[in-house]
Design an enzyme around this catalytic site. Structure first.
Site, short mmCIF file in Angstrom:
data_model
loop_
_atom_site.label_atom_id
_atom_site.label_comp_id
_atom_site.label_asym_id
_atom_site.label_seq_id
_atom_site.Cartn_x
_atom_site.Cartn_y
_atom_site.Cartn_z
N SER A 165 41.44 38.90 43.18
CA SER A 165 40.08 39.15 43.63
C SER A 165 40.07 39.84 44.99
O SER A 165 40.63 40.92 45.13
CB SER A 165 39.30 37.83 43.64
OG SER A 165 37.93 38.06 43.79
N ASP B 165 34.79 41.45 33.62
CA ASP B 165 35.03 40.56 34.75
C ASP B 165 33.74 39.82 35.08
O ASP B 165 32.75 40.41 35.49
CB ASP B 165 35.49 41.41 35.94
CG ASP B 165 35.90 40.59 37.14
OD1 ASP B 165 35.20 39.60 37.44
OD2 ASP B 165 36.89 40.95 37.79
N HIS C 114 37.94 36.18 35.32
CA HIS C 114 38.16 36.89 36.59
C HIS C 114 39.66 36.97 36.83
O HIS C 114 40.34 37.73 36.16
CB HIS C 114 37.40 36.18 37.71
CG HIS C 114 37.33 36.92 39.01
ND1 HIS C 114 37.09 38.28 39.09
CD2 HIS C 114 37.47 36.50 40.29
CE1 HIS C 114 37.07 38.66 40.35
NE2 HIS C 114 37.30 37.60 41.10
#
Length: 422
Positions: free
Chosen positions: A205, A301, A367
């Protein structure tokens, strides 16, 4: 195979729907991640393999950071978790940068100082290493015996902030992301990273974005004859308008750059031609990175869908309420919009693919995937062409092959783990 979040997400659910409060969302999601996403996965018939090395790894604070002023947002010392490698891999290093969003205002950065994302005072003294950080040869066949480091994230700007803007904020916040990166790097070099034969810088991330920002710098401080590559997991954030036609993410990034003085850490060629905030989007600079890169990204995502494509502030009638929590609840027209978002991702990757960059783009509503055992490598892990993420990364890293695994559109892949919010 869905991820069911129950009581732990109840408080998160209450704050999620406040009008576009990004820092609360980032902190809530990150708190869930820090508590262990893998607790909520159901993996049928999974066998547990025990190793002699403990997967619980203690926190180390960087004492020398005091000298350089490399502080977390609240002025505490930054930290990392280090597990020493063994055997023939004693000179191989894997670094993984933790994720957790960003902060774009004094208020949101101040809030982070009350969490592990802004202060080492709240960081766990021990964390479990799993997925790409695991010492289990079955869970992590290529990197299990390497020196492994988890770098904690406490600056709110992908390790790219500069103290030059602190004088204007009127608070005691420290914007020292770049200095933290330098301090971590220097300490690890002193612990043996300077003699590395093989090294992989990775991140999830916001940590995946930090990996891309610092990839060439990481390469430059290591021996010239070392094999050095970078892996970004869910760090390829798209510069897309939201469903209401607003430039939500671009405006947000602009505020992060202005508040934390991020410009100096970004790609110089990109900054010379663009507003610096655009240079936080990987599509603007990834193709110019000299070090080999592998991108792991889901086409759907959930963080990008919930914060870039359909932020709460743009869902005026609540039509996306169910869809943005569970892709199985999306209507045909909403699926069409999500397919358009997937097409934008593939278009943004085009230049990168042309220079033979490595990718694993699966059609999952999730994610980060590399640091969880269930999604990194195992009998029930997501696959493309019958290969897990770990197998694809290993082939790319060790065999120097062009590995470009791109999944078919949703709902074609039955091996996906798809996130479900209550």
């Amino acid at each position: 195979m869905a991820l069911h979040l129950q009581s732990m997400l109840s408080s998160y659910r209450r704050v999620w729907w406040r009008k576009f409060n990004w820092v609360i969302v980032a902190a809530a999601v990150s708190a869930i991640l820090l508590l262990g996403f893998s607790l909520f996965f159901t993996t049928p018939n999974k066998t547990t393999h025990f190793t002699l090395v403990s997967d619980m790894v203690p926190l180390t604070l960087i004492a020398n950071a005091q000298k350089t002023g490399a502080f977390c947002l609240d002025g505490s010392l930054p930290g990392y978790h280090f597990q020493k490698g063994f055997g023939s891999s004693s000179r191989n290093w894997l670094l993984h940068i933790e994720g957790g969003g960003w902060c774009n205002t004094i208020a949101s950065c101040s809030y982070r100082t009350t969490t592990a994302l802004g202060s080492s005072k709240y960081m766990d003294h021990e964390v479990k290493f799993s997925g790409i950080l695991s010492s289990d040869r079955y869970e992590n066949p290529d990197f299990f015996s390497w020196n492994k480091v988890k770098i904690r994230y406490c600056d709110g700007a992908s390790f790219a902030g500069s103290p030059e803007t602190e004088i204007n904020n009127g608070t005691k916040l420290f914007f020292r992301g770049q200095l933290i990166w330098e301090a971590v790097k220097d300490e690890l070099l002193s612990l043996g990273l300077s003699n590395a034969r093989q090294a992989l810088l990775s991140g999830c991330s916001a940590g995946g974005l930090a990996t891309l920002i610092h990839c060439d710098d990481f390469r430059d401080v290591l021996p010239k004859n070392a094999k050095v590559k970078c892996l970004s997991d869910a760090g390829f954030f798209l510069n897309e308008k939201d469903v209401a036609g607003n430039h939500t993410i671009q405006s947000y990034y602009h505020e992060v750059v202005q508040l934390q003085g991020v410009s100096k850490s970004l790609n110089k060629d990109c900054v010379a031609k663009n507003d610096p905030s655009k240079c936080l989007f990987p599509q603007e600079f990834t193709s110019s990175i000299k070090t080999p890169i592998f991108l792991v990204n889901p086409s759907y995502d959930f963080w990008q869908i919930q914060n870039i494509l359909v932020p709460v502030s743009s869902d005026f009638q609540g039509d996306w309420f169910k869809c943005r929590r569970n892709i199985h609840n999306c209507s045909p027209s909403q699926i069409a919009i999500l397919q358009g978002f997937r097409n934008s991702l593939l278009k943004a990757l085009n230049d990168f693919l042309q220079i033979n960059g490595g990718v694993f783009i699966n059609s999952c509503f999730i994610h980060c995937q590399t640091w969880m055992a269930e999604t990194w490598h195992g009998p029930a892990s997501p696959k493309i062409n019958n290969k897990t993420i770990a197998e694809s990364v290993g082939e790319w890293y060790f065999n120097d092959k062009t590995v470009q695994q791109i999944d078919c559109p949703y709902p074609c892949n039955p091996t996906c783990y798809n996130m479900e919010f209550p």
